[in-house]
Scaffold this active site. Sequence first.
Site, PDB file in Angstrom:
ATOM      1  N   ASP A 108      14.068   0.019   3.912  1.00 42.14           N
ATOM      2  CA  ASP A 108      13.573   0.665   4.067  1.00 42.14           C
ATOM      3  C   ASP A 108      11.784   0.431   3.970  1.00 42.14           C
ATOM      4  O   ASP A 108      10.795   1.092   4.538  1.00 42.14           O
ATOM      5  CB  ASP A 108      13.837   2.376   4.091  1.00 42.14           C
ATOM      6  CG  ASP A 108      14.371   2.523   2.157  1.00 42.14           C
ATOM      7  OD1 ASP A 108      14.557   1.614   1.543  1.00 42.14           O
ATOM      8  OD2 ASP A 108      15.134   3.553   1.383  1.00 42.14           O
ATOM      9  N   ASP A 111       8.229  -1.632  -2.048  1.00 41.36           N
ATOM     10  CA  ASP A 111       7.466  -1.304  -3.091  1.00 41.36           C
ATOM     11  C   ASP A 111       7.546  -2.652  -4.542  1.00 41.36           C
ATOM     12  O   ASP A 111       5.866  -3.346  -4.254  1.00 41.36           O
ATOM     13  CB  ASP A 111       8.207  -0.246  -3.407  1.00 41.36           C
ATOM     14  CG  ASP A 111       7.039   0.317  -4.664  1.00 41.36           C
ATOM     15  OD1 ASP A 111       6.414  -0.010  -5.147  1.00 41.36           O
ATOM     16  OD2 ASP A 111       8.284   1.459  -5.085  1.00 41.36           O
ATOM     17  N   GLY A 113       9.285  -4.907  -4.446  1.00 45.20           N
ATOM     18  CA  GLY A 113       9.724  -6.119  -3.548  1.00 45.20           C
ATOM     19  C   GLY A 113      11.201  -6.995  -4.559  1.00 45.20           C
ATOM     20  O   GLY A 113      11.107  -7.663  -4.251  1.00 45.20           O
ATOM     21  N   THR A 115      13.927  -5.967  -4.439  1.00 42.73           N
ATOM     22  CA  THR A 115      14.929  -5.361  -3.621  1.00 42.73           C
ATOM     23  C   THR A 115      15.094  -6.109  -2.162  1.00 42.73           C
ATOM     24  O   THR A 115      16.092  -7.469  -1.987  1.00 42.73           O
ATOM     25  CB  THR A 115      15.215  -4.055  -2.654  1.00 42.73           C
ATOM     26  OG1 THR A 115      15.069  -3.249  -3.799  1.00 42.73           O
ATOM     27  CG2 THR A 115      16.063  -3.691  -1.629  1.00 42.73           C
ATOM     28  N   LEU A 116      13.812  -6.911  -2.103  1.00 36.83           N
ATOM     29  CA  LEU A 116      13.269  -7.601  -1.012  1.00 36.83           C
ATOM     30  C   LEU A 116      14.038  -8.847  -1.398  1.00 36.83           C
ATOM     31  O   LEU A 116      14.837  -9.984  -0.359  1.00 36.83           O
ATOM     32  CB  LEU A 116      11.956  -7.659  -0.107  1.00 36.83           C
ATOM     33  CG  LEU A 116      11.829  -7.680   1.074  1.00 36.83           C
ATOM     34  CD1 LEU A 116      13.286  -6.985   2.545  1.00 36.83           C
ATOM     35  CD2 LEU A 116      11.266  -7.443   2.210  1.00 36.83           C
ATOM     36  N   LYS A 139       4.531  -0.631   0.580  1.00 36.17           N
ATOM     37  CA  LYS A 139       3.795   0.168   0.514  1.00 36.17           C
ATOM     38  C   LYS A 139       2.472  -0.894  -0.428  1.00 36.17           C
ATOM     39  O   LYS A 139       2.557  -2.265  -0.904  1.00 36.17           O
ATOM     40  CB  LYS A 139       4.481   1.087  -0.959  1.00 36.17           C
ATOM     41  CG  LYS A 139       4.773   1.186  -1.286  1.00 36.17           C
ATOM     42  CD  LYS A 139       5.913   2.792  -2.328  1.00 36.17           C
ATOM     43  CE  LYS A 139       6.173   4.373  -2.064  1.00 36.17           C
ATOM     44  NZ  LYS A 139       6.668   4.995  -2.811  1.00 36.17           N
ATOM     45  N   ASP A 167      15.713   9.186   0.879  1.00 36.32           N
ATOM     46  CA  ASP A 167      16.356   9.883  -0.335  1.00 36.32           C
ATOM     47  C   ASP A 167      15.620  10.175  -1.448  1.00 36.32           C
ATOM     48  O   ASP A 167      14.823   9.665  -1.945  1.00 36.32           O
ATOM     49  CB  ASP A 167      17.537  10.113  -0.496  1.00 36.32           C
ATOM     50  CG  ASP A 167      17.892   9.538  -1.517  1.00 36.32           C
ATOM     51  OD1 ASP A 167      17.383   8.282  -1.057  1.00 36.32           O
ATOM     52  OD2 ASP A 167      18.899   9.624  -2.796  1.00 36.32           O
ATOM     53  N   ARG A 173      17.148  12.947   3.932  1.00 38.12           N
ATOM     54  CA  ARG A 173      17.298  11.435   4.823  1.00 38.12           C
ATOM     55  C   ARG A 173      17.822  12.279   6.017  1.00 38.12           C
ATOM     56  O   ARG A 173      17.469  11.606   7.075  1.00 38.12           O
ATOM     57  CB  ARG A 173      18.975  10.770   4.333  1.00 38.12           C
ATOM     58  CG  ARG A 173      18.900  10.740   2.825  1.00 38.12           C
ATOM     59  CD  ARG A 173      20.483   9.545   2.939  1.00 38.12           C
ATOM     60  NE  ARG A 173      20.346   9.308   1.531  1.00 38.12           N
ATOM     61  CZ  ARG A 173      20.056   8.433   0.880  1.00 38.12           C
ATOM     62  NH1 ARG A 173      19.440   7.192   1.164  1.00 38.12           N
ATOM     63  NH2 ARG A 173      20.026   8.162  -0.460  1.00 38.12           N
TER      64      ARG A 173
HETATM   65  P1  IMP Z   1      11.215  -2.376  -4.381  1.00 35.68           P
HETATM   66  O1  IMP Z   1      12.763  -3.178  -4.916  1.00 35.68           O
HETATM   67  O2  IMP Z   1      10.824  -2.079  -5.883  1.00 35.68           O
HETATM   68  O3  IMP Z   1      10.183  -3.294  -3.281  1.00 35.68           O
HETATM   69  O4  IMP Z   1      11.473  -0.711  -3.887  1.00 35.68           O
HETATM   70  C1  IMP Z   1      12.445  -1.555  -2.730  1.00 35.68           C
HETATM   71  C2  IMP Z   1      13.288   0.227  -2.493  1.00 35.68           C
HETATM   72  O5  IMP Z   1      13.367   1.312  -3.182  1.00 35.68           O
HETATM   73  C3  IMP Z   1      13.483   0.433  -1.320  1.00 35.68           C
HETATM   74  O6  IMP Z   1      14.539  -0.316  -0.995  1.00 35.68           O
HETATM   75  C4  IMP Z   1      13.674   1.924  -0.947  1.00 35.68           C
HETATM   76  O7  IMP Z   1      14.888   1.911  -1.366  1.00 35.68           O
HETATM   77  C5  IMP Z   1      13.359   2.423  -2.538  1.00 35.68           C
HETATM   78  N1  IMP Z   1      11.850   2.748  -2.514  1.00 35.68           N
HETATM   79  C6  IMP Z   1      10.925   2.561  -2.757  1.00 35.68           C
HETATM   80  N2  IMP Z   1       9.913   3.311  -2.628  1.00 35.68           N
HETATM   81  C7  IMP Z   1      10.261   4.735  -2.220  1.00 35.68           C
HETATM   82  C8  IMP Z   1      10.313   5.890  -1.900  1.00 35.68           C
HETATM   83  O8  IMP Z   1       9.005   6.126  -1.789  1.00 35.68           O
HETATM   84  N3  IMP Z   1      10.873   6.958  -1.136  1.00 35.68           N
HETATM   85  C9  IMP Z   1      11.649   6.491  -0.643  1.00 35.68           C
HETATM   86  N4  IMP Z   1      12.590   5.391  -1.665  1.00 35.68           N
HETATM   87  C10 IMP Z   1      11.859   4.595  -2.163  1.00 35.68           C
HETATM   88 MG    MG Z   2      16.258   1.379  -0.047  1.00 33.46          MG
END
Ligand code: IMP
Ligand code: MG
Length: 184
Positions: A108, A111, A113, A115-116, A139, A167, A173
């Site tokens: 989704d 942010d 990074g 998770t990816l 983002k 969410d 959601r």
């Molecule tokens: P990252 O690991 O910081 O890149 O964050 C990615 C994960 O955080 C995504 O898979 C989202 O599930 C969650 N996330 C980050 N920002 C948001 C947001 O603004 N709304 C909802 N979920 C978010």
């Molecule tokens: Mg997520």
Amino acid sequence: MTVDATTTSDSGVEVVYSDDEIARRLEDLAQEIKSAGLRNLLVVAILKGSFVFAADLIRALHRAGLSPEVDFLTLSSYKKSKTSSGRVEILRDLDLSVEGRNVLIVDDVLDSGRTLAFAKDLLSARGATAIRTCVLLEKQVPRAVDVEADYAAFECPDEFVVGYGMDVAHRYRELPFVGRITKH
Ligand code: IMP
Ligand code: MG
């Protein structure tokens, strides 16, 4: 970046990207993905946040002439809060093997990074041949780790967004659009 400022007073969430805008953008995104020419594609949707996006994207891929297989990987880094814990965990693993597969990871929001990057490293360690990444929202913030999405539907304002599968503490959601919370 276009921002539709229509407020939906009943949900208390202001529209950032409408359902129509998302639907139109996904058709183009599916064409972009198709033109990469990845054979025998396996879509890996990162749950829970990407389930609505992935559901719409795979049908757009079908309309673009692709027949991907689909599997799901449930990862957690946010728990119930709006700020990242910095650690990513596997809550539920894939059913399928990714060895020798061309994989499209779908999430989704990109942010920090983490998770990816975690998902890419995991599938790479398991022997995926090619790994591409696709996010609904990118983002505009510095990443904590060095990763970018190959495909992104929209830029995301640097604020917490909900809806279209995303969410806060399991709420919102079901909203058919991406929005920001205006009241609690
Ligand atoms: P990252 O690991 O910081 O890149 O964050 C990615 C994960 O955080 C995504 O898979 C989202 O599930 C969650 N996330 C980050 N920002 C948001 C947001 O603004 N709304 C909802 N979920 C978010
Ligand atoms: Mg997520």
